[in-house]
Design an enzyme around this catalytic site. Structure first.
Site, mmCIF file in Angstrom:
data_model
loop_
_atom_site.group_PDB
_atom_site.id
_atom_site.type_symbol
_atom_site.label_atom_id
_atom_site.label_comp_id
_atom_site.label_asym_id
_atom_site.label_seq_id
_atom_site.Cartn_x
_atom_site.Cartn_y
_atom_site.Cartn_z
ATOM 1 N N VAL A 1 6.394 3.822 -2.475
ATOM 2 C CA VAL A 1 7.390 4.684 -1.839
ATOM 3 C C VAL A 1 7.526 4.347 -0.353
ATOM 4 C CG1 VAL A 1 8.052 7.071 -1.397
ATOM 5 C CG2 VAL A 1 6.907 6.488 -3.534
ATOM 6 N N LYS B 1 5.429 18.810 -11.352
ATOM 7 C CA LYS B 1 6.853 18.823 -10.980
ATOM 8 C C LYS B 1 7.511 20.120 -11.419
ATOM 9 C CE LYS B 1 7.127 13.805 -11.360
ATOM 10 N NZ LYS B 1 7.398 12.728 -12.315
ATOM 11 N N GLU C 1 11.885 16.467 -1.125
ATOM 12 C CA GLU C 1 12.804 16.101 -2.221
ATOM 13 C C GLU C 1 12.183 15.103 -3.181
ATOM 14 O OE1 GLU C 1 15.402 16.562 -4.511
ATOM 15 O OE2 GLU C 1 16.492 17.174 -2.714
ATOM 16 N N GLU D 1 0.051 3.935 -15.647
ATOM 17 C CA GLU D 1 -1.203 3.557 -14.964
ATOM 18 C C GLU D 1 -2.239 3.127 -16.004
ATOM 19 O OE1 GLU D 1 -1.767 4.146 -11.542
ATOM 20 O OE2 GLU D 1 0.325 4.736 -11.366
HETATM 21 N N1 LIG Z 1 5.794 5.596 -7.104
HETATM 22 C C1 LIG Z 1 6.831 6.374 -7.351
HETATM 23 O O1 LIG Z 1 7.814 5.955 -7.959
HETATM 24 C C2 LIG Z 1 6.837 7.804 -6.869
HETATM 25 C C3 LIG Z 1 7.930 8.618 -7.183
HETATM 26 C C4 LIG Z 1 7.962 9.922 -6.675
HETATM 27 C C5 LIG Z 1 6.915 10.392 -5.902
HETATM 28 N N2 LIG Z 1 5.843 9.568 -5.646
HETATM 29 C C6 LIG Z 1 4.780 10.095 -4.804
HETATM 30 O O2 LIG Z 1 4.774 9.347 -3.596
HETATM 31 C C7 LIG Z 1 3.447 9.266 -3.072
HETATM 32 C C8 LIG Z 1 3.060 7.801 -2.858
HETATM 33 O O3 LIG Z 1 3.137 7.131 -4.100
HETATM 34 P P1 LIG Z 1 3.096 5.535 -4.208
HETATM 35 O O4 LIG Z 1 3.475 5.211 -5.597
HETATM 36 O O5 LIG Z 1 3.850 4.924 -3.087
HETATM 37 O O6 LIG Z 1 1.534 5.296 -4.009
HETATM 38 P P2 LIG Z 1 0.795 3.913 -3.685
HETATM 39 O O7 LIG Z 1 1.657 2.747 -4.036
HETATM 40 O O8 LIG Z 1 -0.558 4.016 -4.259
HETATM 41 O O9 LIG Z 1 0.672 3.945 -2.087
HETATM 42 C C9 LIG Z 1 -0.223 4.748 -1.388
HETATM 43 C C10 LIG Z 1 -0.342 4.236 0.025
HETATM 44 O O10 LIG Z 1 -1.197 5.093 0.770
HETATM 45 C C11 LIG Z 1 -2.106 4.284 1.519
HETATM 46 N N3 LIG Z 1 -3.331 5.049 1.770
HETATM 47 C C12 LIG Z 1 -4.237 5.482 0.866
HETATM 48 N N4 LIG Z 1 -5.220 6.169 1.486
HETATM 49 C C13 LIG Z 1 -4.934 6.141 2.815
HETATM 50 C C14 LIG Z 1 -5.567 6.657 3.977
HETATM 51 N N5 LIG Z 1 -6.719 7.317 3.901
HETATM 52 N N6 LIG Z 1 -4.990 6.458 5.169
HETATM 53 C C15 LIG Z 1 -3.809 5.775 5.259
HETATM 54 N N7 LIG Z 1 -3.166 5.265 4.203
HETATM 55 C C16 LIG Z 1 -3.713 5.460 2.991
HETATM 56 C C17 LIG Z 1 -2.328 3.051 0.637
HETATM 57 O O11 LIG Z 1 -2.699 1.896 1.360
HETATM 58 P P3 LIG Z 1 -4.212 1.514 1.698
HETATM 59 O O12 LIG Z 1 -4.976 1.555 0.419
HETATM 60 O O13 LIG Z 1 -4.087 0.165 2.323
HETATM 61 O O14 LIG Z 1 -4.668 2.531 2.678
HETATM 62 C C18 LIG Z 1 -0.906 2.835 0.126
HETATM 63 O O15 LIG Z 1 -0.155 2.115 1.072
HETATM 64 C C19 LIG Z 1 2.563 10.007 -4.080
HETATM 65 O O16 LIG Z 1 2.442 11.352 -3.672
HETATM 66 C C20 LIG Z 1 3.389 9.952 -5.369
HETATM 67 O O17 LIG Z 1 3.094 10.996 -6.250
HETATM 68 C C21 LIG Z 1 5.784 8.299 -6.111
#
Ligand SMILES: NC(=O)c1ccc[n+]([C@@H]2O[C@H](COP(=O)([O-])OP(=O)(O)OC[C@H]3O[C@@H](n4cnc5c(N)ncnc54)[C@H](OP(=O)(O)O)[C@@H]3O)[C@@H](O)[C@H]2O)c1
Length: 434
Positions: free
Chosen positions: A14, A206, A130, A191
């Site tokens: 995201v 949700k 959102e 996953e």
């Molecule tokens: N993926 C989707 O399509 C989607 C859709 C709707 C909502 N969401 C929501 O959006 C959010 C993010 O999802 P995502 O899919 O983008 O997750 P993701 O790909 O796992 O990304 C998470 C990010 O957070 C960073 N992170 C983790 N721990 C951290 C810390 N302590 N300090 C700073 N950065 C940290 C990670 O990088 P590092 O490990 O390098 O720190 C990574 O860049 C979640 O709440 C998810 O439920 C996702």
């Protein structure tokens, strides 16, 4: 007008989508806003190896989120980390520093959204979420603005794209749950631990947020009955089709005389309804209003770009509010707490049901099952049996007239003791046409 400065914490799916859109669409965004959205700081633990779009210009990189929430230049913090641990600290930290917040975090907002909003209002900051439900569908804006003049009486949604992909592929190709789950994992839709998706927990978070927005009650995941899709078989689709229905993981919130019934569970829905045509990883939400009747919303439920659009649009809204000096005043989670939409147990639900059995065939089976149904005052509607090669694991279906979930649960518990059953009966509600 002066630029609004954004700090992005979390640079995964995201976060990357958000930055790409902020970079590639910067001029359009500035035209719509009348000022620019400038990315000032980005953070993730592995930030050193993250590629940032050149168009963003100079951006401060840090591996410590505290440096973003305390950065005096940053006006809005986008929390795109996820989970309920550090994400909560980031949101609390940003609130304490008077920064507005945009989050995509369904898990955290479902669990603690009401407290987070109350704090934000007290601190006179703006908060937007959102992207936390149905990624690319702007359903928060619909409930908070588009149809906020109505009084919602029911909503139903398909809110988990992974489960919907698995179910619709099982239906289309006659494949097993296990095969389609493995495919979804190979495609990156599911996953390695698929539980949050296929056991209904992601959809439950949700639904907790959506029903809080729709009904103005404090609703948490524990108010919602949840059942996943692991027990659905390709044969269930064959039987459902015989009944001119299909099967989807339906998130439902229905106001009844007793109160609000909330559930995430596989259900039969008529093939003629719009929800039944939602295929693959798409999401949809149907809302019934007391005054305005039915509206329906459809789009991609996840993915870097659709979710990125939701985050960027929230950043724009919050930036407008910052520039116009208009902080949030009313929490979308519990505006008045009228008590009118109190969640009540699923056992009050009244529906026709689909009961599927797998039996070791022998005489007297229907009589034994019918005896239990009749003792629970459940009226039998039809018995269906499609041709099958084996007598030792023979599936068949009984549909029953509208009955309470309580009676059905009791009947299923009784039936599960019968020695000719290969597994406990599968009971699925048959939802009315939407
Ligand atoms: N993926 C989707 O399509 C989607 C859709 C709707 C909502 N969401 C929501 O959006 C959010 C993010 O999802 P995502 O899919 O983008 O997750 P993701 O790909 O796992 O990304 C998470 C990010 O957070 C960073 N992170 C983790 N721990 C951290 C810390 N302590 N300090 C700073 N950065 C940290 C990670 O990088 P590092 O490990 O390098 O720190 C990574 O860049 C979640 O709440 C998810 O439920 C996702």
């Amino acid at each position: 007008m002066r630029d609004v400065h954004v700090g992005v914490v979390g640079l995964g799916n995201v976060g990357q989508g958000t930055l790409a859109i902020l970079a590639a669409n910067a001029d359009q965004i500035a035209l719509k806003l009348g000022f620019r959205l400038k990315v000032t700081a980005v953070c993730s633990r592995g930030v050193a190896s993250v590629n940032l779009p050149d168009e963003l210009g100079h951006v401060t990189r840090t591996a410590d989120w505290r440096e973003v929430v305390s950065n005096p230049k940053v006006d809005v913090v986008a929390e795109l980390v996820g989970g309920t641990g550090v994400a909560r600290e980031i949101i609390d930290g940003a609130t304490a520093h008077g920064k507005s917040i945009v989050t995509a975090n369904k898990e955290l907002m479902a669990l603690a959204g009401a407290e987070i909003w109350d704090k934000a209002i007290k601190s006179k900051i703006n908060l937007a979420m959102e992207a936390s439900v149905a990624g690319g569908i702007p359903i928060h804006a619909v409930l908070r603005e588009g149809i906020s003049g109505d009084r919602v009486v029911a909503l139903a949604g398909i809110l988990n794209g992974t489960s919907n992909y698995i179910l619709t592929e099982m239906e289309r190709r006659g494949e097993s749950f296990e095969a389609m789950l493995a495919e979804a994992q190979a495609l990156g839709y599911a996953e390695a631990d698929p539980s949050a998706d296929v056991d209904g927990y992601d959809a439950r978070s949700k639904l907790a947020i959506l029903s809080a927005l729709a009904f103005g009650e404090r609703i948490t995941p524990s108010d919602i009955f949840v059942e996943g899709i692991r027990r659905i078989t390709a044969q269930d689709f064959d039987y459902a089709h015989q009944l001119r229905h299909t099967i989807r993981l339906v998130c439902g919130a229905v106001q009844t005389e007793r109160g609000l019934i909330l559930s995430v569970r596989p259900a039969l829905i008529p093939q003629s309804t719009i929800l039944a045509s939602v295929q693959g990883a798409y999401n949809a939400v149907w809302v019934k209003g007391h005054f305005g009747a039915d509206t329906f919303y459809y789009g991609r439920g996840a993915g870097s770009n659709p979710t990125g659009v939701a985050v960027v649009s929230d950043l724009m809204r919050v930036a407008r509010e910052i520039r116009s000096g208009s902080p949030e005043r009313v929490s979308p989670f519990a505006h008045e707490r009228l008590g009118e939409y109190k969640p009540v147990p699923i056992t009050f639900q009244h529906r026709p049901y689909y009961l599927r059995f797998r039996v070791d065939d022998r005489p007297g089976i229907i009589a034994a099952l019918a005896g239990i149904l009749s003792a629970k005052k459940i009226g039998l509607e039809a018995v269906l049996q499609l041709p099958c090669d084996t007598k030792h694991d023979l599936p068949f279906v009984i549909t029953v007239e509208p009955s309470s979930e309580l009676a059905i649960q009791e009947a299923v518990a009784e039936m599960s003791k019968l020695t000719f059953l290969r597994e406990p009966p599968l009971a699925l509600p048959m939802e009315p046409p939407l």
